[in-house]
Scaffold this motif. Structure first.
Motif, PDB file in Angstrom:
ATOM      1  N   GLU A  10       0.556  -1.313   0.164  1.00 37.42           N
ATOM      2  CA  GLU A  10       0.419   0.022   0.310  1.00 37.42           C
ATOM      3  C   GLU A  10       0.874   1.465   0.092  1.00 37.42           C
ATOM      4  O   GLU A  10       0.785   1.960  -0.672  1.00 37.42           O
ATOM      5  CB  GLU A  10      -0.689  -0.124   1.696  1.00 37.42           C
ATOM      6  N   GLU A  11       1.685   1.224   0.699  1.00 41.48           N
ATOM      7  CA  GLU A  11       2.596   2.785   0.876  1.00 41.48           C
ATOM      8  C   GLU A  11       3.789   2.614  -0.032  1.00 41.48           C
ATOM      9  O   GLU A  11       4.963   2.275  -0.159  1.00 41.48           O
ATOM     10  CB  GLU A  11       3.023   2.514   2.154  1.00 41.48           C
ATOM     11  N   SER A  14       7.103   7.445  -0.092  1.00 47.66           N
ATOM     12  CA  SER A  14       6.115   8.929   0.893  1.00 47.66           C
ATOM     13  C   SER A  14       7.274  10.603   1.611  1.00 47.66           C
ATOM     14  O   SER A  14       8.021  10.217   1.573  1.00 47.66           O
ATOM     15  CB  SER A  14       6.113   8.748   2.395  1.00 47.66           C
ATOM     16  N   ASP A  27       1.821  10.871   1.190  1.00 47.07           N
ATOM     17  CA  ASP A  27       1.702   8.996   0.909  1.00 47.07           C
ATOM     18  C   ASP A  27       1.388   9.368  -0.626  1.00 47.07           C
ATOM     19  O   ASP A  27       0.123   9.011  -0.945  1.00 47.07           O
ATOM     20  CB  ASP A  27       1.327   8.103   1.712  1.00 47.07           C
ATOM     21  N   ARG A  29       0.323   5.854  -2.334  1.00 46.59           N
ATOM     22  CA  ARG A  29      -0.525   4.218  -2.131  1.00 46.59           C
ATOM     23  C   ARG A  29      -0.896   3.523  -3.196  1.00 46.59           C
ATOM     24  O   ARG A  29      -0.889   4.219  -4.425  1.00 46.59           O
ATOM     25  CB  ARG A  29      -1.400   4.819  -1.010  1.00 46.59           C
ATOM     26  N   TYR A  36      -2.372   3.779  -8.337  1.00 41.11           N
ATOM     27  CA  TYR A  36      -1.479   4.608  -7.748  1.00 41.11           C
ATOM     28  C   TYR A  36      -2.424   6.079  -6.812  1.00 41.11           C
ATOM     29  O   TYR A  36      -2.974   6.497  -8.348  1.00 41.11           O
ATOM     30  CB  TYR A  36      -0.025   5.484  -7.696  1.00 41.11           C
ATOM     31  N   TYR A  61      -7.705  11.966  -0.016  1.00 37.96           N
ATOM     32  CA  TYR A  61      -7.488  11.053  -0.604  1.00 37.96           C
ATOM     33  C   TYR A  61      -7.722  12.000  -2.205  1.00 37.96           C
ATOM     34  O   TYR A  61      -8.274  12.435  -2.114  1.00 37.96           O
ATOM     35  CB  TYR A  61      -7.759  10.522  -0.482  1.00 37.96           C
TER      36      TYR A  61
END
Length: 121
Positions: A10-11, A14, A27, A29, A36, A61
């Motif tokens: 997920e990450e 960052s 981030d 993700r 992405y 988001y």
């Protein structure tokens, strides 16, 4: 897929911006479909009178289809602020104990008033 594998996947990338009592986390993700998106998290530290503290977090988001419009508006807004107020930060106004002090200038009407007695009304 195990939880640890999902967290690792997920990450992707960052960055952290520390700004006084605030910290911003940027981030990249991945979705389940392996596309992405970006999350921006603001974490703000609040200190209680007894010395204890807690953090409040707010997250947005940002998906690829919105990148261009988001960047365009963010650029326009930051340019507007800098053009109208400059780059200097007036940080003391952000402190909770800030009190605006007025300097009396010639012709300043801040302290010019008429003394009226109750009996005059």
């Amino acid at each position: 897929m195990r939880d640890n594998e999902m967290l690792e996947k997920e990450e992707i990338f960052s960055k952290v911006l520390r700004a006084g009592r605030r910290t911003y986390f940027f981030d990249v993700r991945a979705t389940k479909a392996d596309d992405y998106y970006i999350t921006v998290t603001e974490s703000k530290k609040f200190t209680e009178d007894d010395g204890s503290f807690h953090f409040k977090k707010h997250k947005i988001y940002l998906y690829k289809e919105d990148f261009a419009a988001f960047k365009e508006i963010l650029d326009e807004m930051t340019e507007y602020v800098v053009n109208h107020k400059g780059e200097e930060v007036i940080s003391e106004r952000h402190q909770k104990d800030f009190k605006k002090e007025y300097q009396k200038e010639e012709g300043d009407s801040l302290n010019n008033f008429t003394d009226v007695e109750f009996d005059d009304i």
